[in-house]
Design a protein around this motif. Structure first.
Motif, short mmCIF file in Angstrom:
data_model
loop_
_atom_site.label_atom_id
_atom_site.label_comp_id
_atom_site.label_asym_id
_atom_site.label_seq_id
_atom_site.Cartn_x
_atom_site.Cartn_y
_atom_site.Cartn_z
N GLY A 93 8.55 30.59 -58.16
CA GLY A 93 9.58 31.15 -59.03
C GLY A 93 9.91 30.24 -60.20
N VAL A 94 9.95 28.94 -59.96
CA VAL A 94 10.21 27.99 -61.05
C VAL A 94 9.06 28.04 -62.05
CG1 VAL A 94 10.49 25.55 -61.66
CG2 VAL A 94 11.69 26.49 -59.67
N LEU A 95 7.84 28.03 -61.55
CA LEU A 95 6.68 28.10 -62.46
C LEU A 95 6.70 29.39 -63.26
CD1 LEU A 95 4.05 26.97 -63.56
CD2 LEU A 95 2.89 28.00 -61.59
N ARG A 96 6.86 30.52 -62.57
CA ARG A 96 6.86 31.82 -63.25
C ARG A 96 8.00 31.91 -64.27
NH1 ARG A 96 6.79 35.65 -59.08
NH2 ARG A 96 4.55 35.79 -59.30
N SER A 97 9.20 31.50 -63.88
CA SER A 97 10.34 31.57 -64.79
C SER A 97 10.17 30.65 -65.99
CB SER A 97 11.64 31.22 -64.05
OG SER A 97 11.92 32.20 -63.10
N SER A 98 9.60 29.48 -65.77
CA SER A 98 9.37 28.54 -66.88
C SER A 98 8.35 29.12 -67.85
CB SER A 98 8.89 27.19 -66.34
OG SER A 98 9.90 26.59 -65.55
#
Length: 178
Positions: A93-98
């Motif tokens: 989620g952090v990767l995708r959101s970033s």
């Protein structure tokens, strides 16, 4: 086993507020490379996050932002590459959101969550937190919530599961992320 274990820490509750990232590269069942970087988020730090991981605004003042960092690591996220994380929904989620926040292309890759595998393989454990698993499996975890220590511990958990239960039993946990 060949994979990359990933761990992010965030500055606050926003998933795109990554403030550190670590990647542990495993080839032929051996850790062969590690990468760690602080990241300068474009959001403020929340005191609770800092309390957990110990990273402050001053620590990231000279760190690259995510768009500057991404070209250096993007090649690790390929269609046939397995990316592993402990509580993968958070790190993915952090990767995708970033990537979305900075309008960067989202890669397709394979993912596996060691929380899910550990629940299956070690149902007798009181919980399946990273520090609990490391203690029960005699895996070193020097500083919990340090992204590099956490990614290394995650890699070692998966290696131990593969050794103990066989890599074939892990295949059903792999998902395609697009």
């Amino acid at each position: 086993m060949n994979f990359v274990a990933m761990d992010f820490e965030t500055a606050n509750a926003k998933r795109y507020s990554a403030c550190s990232l670590a990647l542990t590269v495993v080839r032929n069942d051996q850790i062969v490379d590690e990468f760690y970087s602080l990241i300068k988020p474009d959001t403020p730090f929340f005191w609770r996050n800092t309390q957990i991981h110990g990273i402050h605004t001053a620590d990231v003042a000279d760190a690259p932002d995510f768009p500057t960092l991404w070209p250096h690591i993007a090649s690790l996220f390929q269609r046939d590459r397995l990316i592993v994380a402990h509580n993968a929904s958070f790190d993915i989620g952090v990767l995708r959101s970033s990537l979305e926040h900075y309008q960067l292309p989202t890669p397709q890759y394979l993912a596996l969550d060691t929380v899910r595998t550990s629940r299956q393989f070690y149902p007798e454990f009181s919980d399946h937190k990273l520090n609990t698993l490391c203690a029960a499996l005699n895996i070193e975890l020097e500083h919990h919530h340090n992204a590099l220590d956490d990614s290394r511990a995650c890699a070692n958990i998966l290696l131990q599961e593969a050794h103990q239960f066989g890599p074939e039993r892990l295949k059903s946990f792999v998902k395609v992320i697009a």
